[in-house]
Structures are given as structure tokens and as C-alpha cells.
Scaffold this motif. Structure first.
Motif, PDB file in Angstrom:
ATOM      1  N   ASN A 156       0.587  -1.194  -0.025  1.00 41.76           N
ATOM      2  CA  ASN A 156       0.091  -0.106  -0.061  1.00 41.76           C
ATOM      3  C   ASN A 156       0.838   1.336   0.021  1.00 41.76           C
ATOM      4  OD1 ASN A 156      -2.354  -1.558  -0.032  1.00 41.76           O
ATOM      5  ND2 ASN A 156      -2.540  -1.353   2.238  1.00 41.76           N
ATOM      6  N   ARG A 175       6.011  -0.997  -4.908  1.00 41.83           N
ATOM      7  CA  ARG A 175       4.465  -0.573  -5.185  1.00 41.83           C
ATOM      8  C   ARG A 175       4.421   0.931  -5.053  1.00 41.83           C
ATOM      9  NH1 ARG A 175       1.817  -4.295  -8.087  1.00 41.83           N
ATOM     10  NH2 ARG A 175       2.404  -6.617  -7.277  1.00 41.83           N
ATOM     11  N   ARG A 177       3.869   4.821  -5.404  1.00 37.38           N
ATOM     12  CA  ARG A 177       3.500   5.907  -6.453  1.00 37.38           C
ATOM     13  C   ARG A 177       4.697   7.102  -6.477  1.00 37.38           C
ATOM     14  NH1 ARG A 177      -2.671   6.328  -4.549  1.00 37.38           N
ATOM     15  NH2 ARG A 177      -3.010   4.230  -4.371  1.00 37.38           N
ATOM     16  N   TYR A 195       5.934  -0.783 -10.333  1.00 37.69           N
ATOM     17  CA  TYR A 195       4.502  -0.994 -10.864  1.00 37.69           C
ATOM     18  C   TYR A 195       3.726   0.326 -10.976  1.00 37.69           C
ATOM     19  CZ  TYR A 195       5.814  -5.986 -10.745  1.00 37.69           C
ATOM     20  OH  TYR A 195       6.699  -6.909 -10.694  1.00 37.69           O
ATOM     21  N   ASN A 196       3.645   1.160 -10.081  1.00 39.98           N
ATOM     22  CA  ASN A 196       2.577   2.094  -9.795  1.00 39.98           C
ATOM     23  C   ASN A 196       3.376   3.538  -9.768  1.00 39.98           C
ATOM     24  OD1 ASN A 196       0.695   0.237  -9.386  1.00 39.98           O
ATOM     25  ND2 ASN A 196       1.118   0.108  -7.300  1.00 39.98           N
ATOM     26  N   THR A 198       4.667   7.014 -10.597  1.00 40.83           N
ATOM     27  CA  THR A 198       4.464   8.206 -11.344  1.00 40.83           C
ATOM     28  C   THR A 198       5.317   9.314 -11.434  1.00 40.83           C
ATOM     29  OG1 THR A 198       2.889   8.901  -9.937  1.00 40.83           O
ATOM     30  CG2 THR A 198       1.835   7.473 -11.682  1.00 40.83           C
ATOM     31  N   THR A 225      10.209   1.761 -14.626  1.00 44.00           N
ATOM     32  CA  THR A 225       9.161   2.493 -14.071  1.00 44.00           C
ATOM     33  C   THR A 225       8.000   2.901 -15.464  1.00 44.00           C
ATOM     34  OG1 THR A 225      10.600   4.484 -14.441  1.00 44.00           O
ATOM     35  CG2 THR A 225      10.449   3.383 -12.364  1.00 44.00           C
ATOM     36  N   LYS A 227       5.154   3.372 -15.647  1.00 46.05           N
ATOM     37  CA  LYS A 227       4.144   4.541 -15.454  1.00 46.05           C
ATOM     38  C   LYS A 227       4.566   5.803 -15.066  1.00 46.05           C
ATOM     39  CE  LYS A 227       0.337   1.197 -14.466  1.00 46.05           C
ATOM     40  NZ  LYS A 227      -0.669   1.031 -13.124  1.00 46.05           N
ATOM     41  N   GLN A 267       4.377   7.778 -21.571  1.00 48.90           N
ATOM     42  CA  GLN A 267       3.937   8.384 -20.011  1.00 48.90           C
ATOM     43  C   GLN A 267       4.565   9.726 -19.748  1.00 48.90           C
ATOM     44  OE1 GLN A 267       1.655   6.980 -18.166  1.00 48.90           O
ATOM     45  NE2 GLN A 267       1.282   5.244 -19.755  1.00 48.90           N
TER      46      GLN A 267
END
Length: 331
Positions: A156, A175, A177, A195-196, A198, A225, A227, A267
Motif C-alpha cells: 500500500n 509498489r 507511487r 509498477y505504480n 508516477t 518504471t 508508468k 507516459q
């Protein structure tokens, strides 16, 4: 009033409170003269009264395992900030307990082993924010995760900010962001797939050492990366002076990868480079990002303060002739 008397006085006040009234936030800074048992008793009393935020500055003292167990089993604790302490012994194995901790800050915290720090972090499965500064492991040695370890992570995690990533394997953060890392060593280390992710911010502080492979490692970060939308790179500054010798010959190692990273092709929107000095690898990396990015809107270059106007103009000319579809801002 000495330390022991003060602890006893605060403890008495806490016991006299209505037990139904939670202590929302408890901050404790320990001085040199103290009785460990008194301090442990005081902090445990605060935890047992449904504390949500706990901040401990222990000034290089040890975290008592009895106290640690209470921290791990506190079902109301959502923010934990530890500073200047050493964690001894194995992390308690507590069954049927899921910590609700969402924010963890570690500043000048020492662990015995890499396994200990991994177990410590994985004890907080819903952690959303992680910040570390001067986290150490003794004896200090390079850590290479086993294959099975690579699948473990903080699922998370939203934001992670590491001032020195040596003790904390990157696979734990896969995981996240938003990721901020200060690179303070020259060893190459394995990059997992984020994976997440940004937004990524990289601070390069290599204490004056030349590291040409750094740029190839940053390219590998882009390849892992998919994304990524926002990239920020800070070149190192030591004692107010921009580091790095004129070693362009040593840095002339750039080769465009055969496969363009997914984030560049679909992206990446902004690229900010701070303390740009126009060194060959810096230029080659910036040119590659401009050439390869399909949706890049802005490339912002902040040049180092030591560069004169003529040098800045020459750097701007080099970047301006590079094929691009983005707005180039050179400051």
C-alpha cells in the motif's frame, strides 16, 4: 526536577486521566540521565491509551523489546517517528495482529542485520508513507536479496523518501507511487519493477567521485518504471561547489538501448534537471530523453551556478538542435 522524578510525575498524570479519553499524540525526547525502566513504563502507558501518533527521540539509546512489542500490537497507532536509537534482537513474531500504521519515519536508527530491518518494515503491511535518514545496519555489508525475497514489498506504499538506500532494498518499495532517493554510494544495485511509480526524484551525492555508470543505472530505472510521468534529477553539490572533474573522455560511454523504455514512449510528461553542468553524459542522457519521449511536454534544465553565460549558451545550443516535441526551458 530530575529525569526520573519528571517521568514519574507525567506517569501519574496519565494514570489519573479518564481511561476513555485517548492520547492522540505522544512525543518524547530522552536526555542522557534517565532510568530506562521509568521511560519504558511511561511510553507503554501512552501506547495503551490509544495513541495515534508516537514520536520518540531516544538520543542513541536502545529500543527495549518489551516496548517494541507494545508498539507492534497497538491497534490505534497510525504515525510512528523514531530518532536516534538502536533496535536490538529479533522483531517479535505476533500472530493475528495487523498494524494500522500508515506513516513511518526513521532518523538515525540502527539495526543489527538487513533481515531485521526487512522484518521491521514488513510488519506494517498497510504503510503508505516511509521516510528514512541515516538508517544503518551493523555490521555494514552489501545486501543481495534472495529470489524469494523479491516478491515481498509494502503493497500500500504511496510515497517513499530515502536519504541513503544502502540498508533498505528497493524491492520493498516496488509498489510506491512517488519515490525520492539520495544516491550516496557508487555500488551498482538491482532495480525492481516499480509498477505504480508516477514520480521519481533522484539526488546524486557521490562525494566528488565520478560515476559514469550512474547514467546507465538511471536508464535502467526508466526501463523499470513503466508508468513514470515526472522525473527530477539533482546533480551533486558538495560544500556549495558543484562536484565533478572535467572527465568527459571517461564519461563517453553512452549507448542508446535497443528498446525504448515504456515510460518514454507513452507516459513521461515532465523532466527537471537541477545543477546541470553540460558534462557529456548529462548531455547525452538529456538528448536521449528528448529524442525518445513521445508525450513529453516540458524539459526544464537548471544550470549550475558556477557556469558562465557563454557556457550556458553553448549548452542551450546543443540541446536546442536535438529533435524534440516538447518545450525546452533552460534557466
Amino acid at each position: 526536577m530530575n529525569e526520573t522524578t519528571l517521568c514519574s510525575h507525567v506517569y501519574s498524570i496519565m494514570l489519573s486521566r479518564d481511561n476513555t479519553l485517548p492520547i492522540r499524540s505522544f512525543r518524547f525526547k530522552c536526555c542522557a540521565a534517565y532510568q530506562p525502566n521509568e521511560i519504558t513504563k511511561l511510553i507503554i502507558a501512552a501506547i495503551q491509551r490509544r495513541t495515534e501518533t508516537l514520536e520518540l527521540n531516544m538520543l542513541s539509546n536502545f529500543l527495549d523489546m518489551k516496548l517494541a512489542s507494545n508498539i507492534f500490537t497497538c491497534m490505534t497507532l497510525t504515525v510512528l517517528k523514531l530518532k536516534h536509537l538502536t533496535i536490538l534482537g529479533d522483531i517479535p513474531q505476533i500472530n493475528n495482529t495487523i498494524s494500522l500504521l500508515k506513516t513511518l519515519h526513521l532518523d538515525s536508527v540502527t539495526f543489527n542485520t538487513h533481515k531485521q530491518i526487512i522484518d521491521f518494515l514488513l510488519f506494517f503491511p498497510i504503510l503508505e508513507e516511509l521516510q528514512t535518514n541515516k538508517v544503518k545496519v551493523f555490521p555494514l555489508r552489501e545486501f543481495v536479496p534472495k529470489t524469494a525475497d523479491k516478491i515481498k514489498c509494502l503493497p500500500n506504499l504511496v510515497t517513499a523518501k530515502l536519504s541513503d538506500n544502502k540498508p533498505i532494498p528497493l524491492f520493498l518499495l516496488s509498489r510506491a507511487r512517488s519515490l525520492s532517493i539520495t544516491l550516496t554510494w557508487t555500488h551498482y544495485f538491482q532495480v525492481p519493477i516499480f509498477y505504480n511509480l508516477t514520480q521519481m526524484e533522484l539526488f546524486s551525492n557521490l562525494e566528488g567521485k565520478s560515476w559514469p555508470k550512474k547514467w546507465m543505472w538511471m536508464l535502467e530505472m526508466l526501463q523499470h518504471t513503466p508508468k513514470l510521468q515526472h522525473l527530477i534529477i539533482h546533480e551533486e553539490i558538495e560544500n556549495g561547489i558543484e562536484n565533478g572533474n572535467d572527465d568527459d573522455d571517461d564519461e563517453d560511454i553512452w549507448e542508446d538501448p535497443k528498446i525504448v523504455p515504456e515510460c518514454l514512449s507513452s507516459q513521461l510528461k515532465t523532466y527537471l534537471f537541477k545543477n546541470y553542468r553540460g558534462k557529456k553524459c548529462e548531455l547525452q542522457f538529456a538528448e536521449y530523453v528528448m529524442r525518445s519521449s513521445k508525450v513529453l511536454c516540458n524539459m526544464i534544465i537548471h544550470s549550475a551556478c558556477s557556469i558562465d553565460l557563454n557556457a550556458k549558451y553553448r549548452m542551450l545550443q546543443k540541446l536546442s538542435v536535438c529533435p524534440r516535441g516538447c518545450k525546452l526551458i533552460f534557466e
